[in-house]
Motif scaffolding. Sequence first.
Motif, PDB file in Angstrom:
ATOM      1  N   THR A   1       0.780  -1.082  -0.072  1.00  7.27           N
ATOM      2  CA  THR A   1      -0.068   0.136  -0.003  1.00  7.27           C
ATOM      3  C   THR A   1       0.757   1.192   0.354  1.00  7.27           C
ATOM      4  OG1 THR A   1      -1.782  -1.075   1.061  1.00  7.27           O
ATOM      5  CG2 THR A   1      -1.712   1.461   1.522  1.00  7.27           C
ATOM      6  N   ALA A   2       1.955   1.084   0.634  1.00  7.62           N
ATOM      7  CA  ALA A   2       2.461   2.295   0.865  1.00  7.62           C
ATOM      8  C   ALA A   2       3.322   2.804  -0.319  1.00  7.62           C
ATOM      9  CB  ALA A   2       3.909   2.070   1.922  1.00  7.62           C
ATOM     10  N   VAL A   3       4.334   1.136  -0.841  1.00  8.49           N
ATOM     11  CA  VAL A   3       4.972   1.940  -2.402  1.00  8.49           C
ATOM     12  C   VAL A   3       3.593   2.241  -3.086  1.00  8.49           C
ATOM     13  CG1 VAL A   3       5.799   0.130  -3.862  1.00  8.49           C
ATOM     14  CG2 VAL A   3       7.000   0.242  -1.656  1.00  8.49           C
ATOM     15  N   ALA A   4       2.456   1.851  -3.628  1.00 11.54           N
ATOM     16  CA  ALA A   4       1.536   2.144  -3.971  1.00 11.54           C
ATOM     17  C   ALA A   4       1.078   3.935  -4.159  1.00 11.54           C
ATOM     18  CB  ALA A   4       0.469   1.422  -3.961  1.00 11.54           C
ATOM     19  N   MET A   5       1.348   4.254  -2.814  1.00 14.85           N
ATOM     20  CA  MET A   5       1.118   5.250  -3.164  1.00 14.85           C
ATOM     21  C   MET A   5       2.181   6.192  -3.545  1.00 14.85           C
ATOM     22  SD  MET A   5      -1.325   5.981   0.321  1.00 14.85           S
ATOM     23  CE  MET A   5      -0.346   4.703   1.779  1.00 14.85           C
ATOM     24  N   ALA A   6       3.206   6.120  -2.505  1.00 18.30           N
ATOM     25  CA  ALA A   6       4.513   6.853  -2.824  1.00 18.30           C
ATOM     26  C   ALA A   6       4.778   6.853  -4.293  1.00 18.30           C
ATOM     27  CB  ALA A   6       5.553   6.129  -2.503  1.00 18.30           C
ATOM     28  N   THR A   7       4.478   5.829  -5.060  1.00 12.00           N
ATOM     29  CA  THR A   7       4.970   5.880  -6.379  1.00 12.00           C
ATOM     30  C   THR A   7       4.167   6.704  -7.413  1.00 12.00           C
ATOM     31  OG1 THR A   7       5.558   3.398  -6.699  1.00 12.00           O
ATOM     32  CG2 THR A   7       5.439   4.255  -8.783  1.00 12.00           C
ATOM     33  N   ASP A   8       2.560   6.259  -6.708  1.00 12.04           N
ATOM     34  CA  ASP A   8       1.373   7.928  -7.418  1.00 12.04           C
ATOM     35  C   ASP A   8       2.381   9.423  -7.561  1.00 12.04           C
ATOM     36  OD1 ASP A   8      -0.105   5.104  -8.742  1.00 12.04           O
ATOM     37  OD2 ASP A   8      -1.682   5.274  -6.681  1.00 12.04           O
ATOM     38  N   ALA A   9       1.859   9.118  -6.041  1.00 12.97           N
ATOM     39  CA  ALA A   9       3.188  11.142  -5.386  1.00 12.97           C
ATOM     40  C   ALA A   9       3.845  10.704  -6.369  1.00 12.97           C
ATOM     41  CB  ALA A   9       3.622  11.189  -4.244  1.00 12.97           C
ATOM     42  N   ALA A  10       5.176  10.342  -6.659  1.00 11.36           N
ATOM     43  CA  ALA A  10       6.605  10.506  -7.375  1.00 11.36           C
ATOM     44  C   ALA A  10       6.178  10.714  -8.343  1.00 11.36           C
ATOM     45  CB  ALA A  10       7.494   8.988  -7.440  1.00 11.36           C
TER      46      ALA A  10
ATOM     47  N   ALA B   1      10.045  -1.799 -12.793  1.00  8.78           N
ATOM     48  CA  ALA B   1      10.226  -0.362 -12.404  1.00  8.78           C
ATOM     49  C   ALA B   1       8.705  -0.476 -13.228  1.00  8.78           C
ATOM     50  CB  ALA B   1      11.228  -0.063 -13.600  1.00  8.78           C
ATOM     51  N   LEU B   2       8.385   0.553 -13.266  1.00 12.61           N
ATOM     52  CA  LEU B   2       7.164   1.301 -13.732  1.00 12.61           C
ATOM     53  C   LEU B   2       7.173   2.668 -14.647  1.00 12.61           C
ATOM     54  CD1 LEU B   2       3.692  -0.043 -10.665  1.00 12.61           C
ATOM     55  CD2 LEU B   2       4.605  -1.037 -13.026  1.00 12.61           C
ATOM     56  N   VAL B   3       6.665   3.205 -14.951  1.00 15.52           N
ATOM     57  CA  VAL B   3       6.722   4.394 -15.781  1.00 15.52           C
ATOM     58  C   VAL B   3       5.218   5.076 -16.292  1.00 15.52           C
ATOM     59  CG1 VAL B   3       8.520   4.213 -16.978  1.00 15.52           C
ATOM     60  CG2 VAL B   3       6.607   3.663 -18.356  1.00 15.52           C
ATOM     61  N   THR B   4       5.207   6.291 -16.035  1.00 16.03           N
ATOM     62  CA  THR B   4       3.643   6.445 -15.836  1.00 16.03           C
ATOM     63  C   THR B   4       2.878   5.832 -17.180  1.00 16.03           C
ATOM     64  OG1 THR B   4       4.156   8.139 -17.308  1.00 16.03           O
ATOM     65  CG2 THR B   4       4.420   8.603 -14.654  1.00 16.03           C
ATOM     66  N   GLU B   5       3.111   5.813 -17.768  1.00 18.62           N
ATOM     67  CA  GLU B   5       2.679   4.995 -18.903  1.00 18.62           C
ATOM     68  C   GLU B   5       1.915   3.502 -18.847  1.00 18.62           C
ATOM     69  OE1 GLU B   5       4.938   7.841 -20.802  1.00 18.62           O
ATOM     70  OE2 GLU B   5       5.626   6.629 -19.616  1.00 18.62           O
ATOM     71  N   ASP B   6       2.749   2.887 -17.187  1.00 20.35           N
ATOM     72  CA  ASP B   6       1.903   1.735 -17.501  1.00 20.35           C
ATOM     73  C   ASP B   6       0.655   2.045 -16.428  1.00 20.35           C
ATOM     74  OD1 ASP B   6       4.115   0.728 -18.200  1.00 20.35           O
ATOM     75  OD2 ASP B   6       5.092   1.054 -16.559  1.00 20.35           O
ATOM     76  N   VAL B   7       0.345   3.574 -15.425  1.00 15.42           N
ATOM     77  CA  VAL B   7      -0.576   3.242 -14.684  1.00 15.42           C
ATOM     78  C   VAL B   7      -0.933   4.176 -14.659  1.00 15.42           C
ATOM     79  CG1 VAL B   7       0.693   1.337 -13.116  1.00 15.42           C
ATOM     80  CG2 VAL B   7       1.292   3.911 -13.263  1.00 15.42           C
ATOM     81  N   PRO B   8      -2.246   4.551 -16.094  1.00 19.00           N
ATOM     82  CA  PRO B   8      -2.608   5.283 -15.941  1.00 19.00           C
ATOM     83  C   PRO B   8      -3.542   6.409 -14.784  1.00 19.00           C
ATOM     84  CG  PRO B   8      -3.353   4.480 -18.081  1.00 19.00           C
ATOM     85  CD  PRO B   8      -2.076   3.839 -17.070  1.00 19.00           C
ATOM     86  N   GLU B   9      -4.049   4.755 -14.782  1.00 19.02           N
ATOM     87  CA  GLU B   9      -5.352   4.809 -13.493  1.00 19.02           C
ATOM     88  C   GLU B   9      -4.293   5.202 -12.185  1.00 19.02           C
ATOM     89  OE1 GLU B   9      -4.752   2.613 -14.982  1.00 19.02           O
ATOM     90  OE2 GLU B   9      -5.118   0.695 -14.296  1.00 19.02           O
ATOM     91  N   GLY B  10      -3.159   4.942 -11.651  1.00 14.13           N
ATOM     92  CA  GLY B  10      -2.794   4.993 -11.230  1.00 14.13           C
ATOM     93  C   GLY B  10      -2.121   3.763  -9.550  1.00 14.13           C
ATOM     94  N   VAL B  11      -1.225   3.292  -9.765  1.00 13.80           N
ATOM     95  CA  VAL B  11      -0.587   2.364  -9.154  1.00 13.80           C
ATOM     96  C   VAL B  11      -1.640   1.381  -8.174  1.00 13.80           C
ATOM     97  CG1 VAL B  11       0.882   0.775  -7.713  1.00 13.80           C
ATOM     98  CG2 VAL B  11       1.385   2.191  -9.659  1.00 13.80           C
ATOM     99  N   LEU B  12      -2.356   2.533  -6.808  1.00 13.53           N
ATOM    100  CA  LEU B  12      -2.989   1.873  -5.820  1.00 13.53           C
ATOM    101  C   LEU B  12      -4.403   1.402  -6.164  1.00 13.53           C
ATOM    102  CD1 LEU B  12      -3.419   1.552  -3.354  1.00 13.53           C
ATOM    103  CD2 LEU B  12      -4.277   3.944  -2.649  1.00 13.53           C
ATOM    104  N   THR B  13      -5.035   2.558  -7.574  1.00 18.46           N
ATOM    105  CA  THR B  13      -6.253   2.126  -7.942  1.00 18.46           C
ATOM    106  C   THR B  13      -6.467   0.508  -8.728  1.00 18.46           C
ATOM    107  OG1 THR B  13      -6.771   3.968  -7.979  1.00 18.46           O
ATOM    108  CG2 THR B  13      -8.283   3.270  -9.119  1.00 18.46           C
ATOM    109  N   ARG B  14      -5.149   0.661  -9.497  1.00 20.14           N
ATOM    110  CA  ARG B  14      -4.824  -0.430 -10.550  1.00 20.14           C
ATOM    111  C   ARG B  14      -4.979  -1.809  -9.585  1.00 20.14           C
ATOM    112  NH1 ARG B  14      -0.009  -2.268 -14.855  1.00 20.14           N
ATOM    113  NH2 ARG B  14       1.189  -2.322 -12.470  1.00 20.14           N
ATOM    114  N   TRP B  15      -3.730  -1.606  -8.280  1.00 20.88           N
ATOM    115  CA  TRP B  15      -4.176  -2.685  -7.603  1.00 20.88           C
ATOM    116  C   TRP B  15      -4.929  -3.252  -6.663  1.00 20.88           C
ATOM    117  CZ3 TRP B  15      -2.038  -2.791  -1.677  1.00 20.88           C
ATOM    118  CH2 TRP B  15      -1.891  -3.489  -1.618  1.00 20.88           C
ATOM    119  N   VAL B  16      -5.309  -2.314  -6.338  1.00 22.58           N
ATOM    120  CA  VAL B  16      -7.323  -1.946  -4.309  1.00 22.58           C
ATOM    121  C   VAL B  16      -8.442  -3.222  -6.180  1.00 22.58           C
ATOM    122  CG1 VAL B  16      -9.090  -0.827  -4.149  1.00 22.58           C
ATOM    123  CG2 VAL B  16      -6.450  -1.147  -3.487  1.00 22.58           C
TER     124      VAL B  16
END
Length: 199
Positions: free
Chosen positions: A108-117, A169-184
């Motif tokens: 959860t923390a990694v997802a939130m941090a990546t989204d913020a990044a 790794a992830l790049v922004t184009e991988d997760v247009p909806e966000g890492v946390l949203t995609r996982w949840v």
Amino acid sequence: MQHGPVGLRLIRGRDARTLQRELLSNRSWLRPWEATIPGGVASFDMRVSIRRLLQQHRDGAGYPFVMEYDGEIAGQLNIWGVARGSLGSATIGYWVSERFAGRGITPTAVAMATDAAFDQFGLHRMEICIRPENRASLRVVEKLGFRYEGLRRRYIHIDGDWRDHHAFALVTEDVPEGVLTRWVQGRVPPGLGVAPSEI
């Protein structure tokens, strides 16, 4: 940043005592995964460490966070090695206390941090490097769908020697909806965060 009981906030000087107590009481749990300095002695002076982390933050080179669970400090997460300009990249490192393991705090923390990044800090790529023996961390990148990018031989000095690491790794184009949203929402494509078993 908050999702359910898991919180992520910028580290503060007054966190030093709690973090130092957690590090010292979790020695056997954390030692196999902690960075060491070749020929050096590990330091557990969290006040000095926090001052350095906050200076890196002021310099734009890092984002040091504490992970919380129901308001209690559960570990640390650092976005470090921030490269701006044409690279727009950084790396995430983290640790969690053994008593908080298995509660979904780290993914959860990694997802939130990546989204913020990606959304707030203007970065394009986030990397996580994990020792092949660290099954718990490998599960984090698998859950979140970080893409496997290869093996880095003798990459970081960990627990007294130079250790191999798998890079994800992830790049922004991988997760247009966000890492946390995609996982949840259960939309992580299977197999992305899995290292080849033959390595």
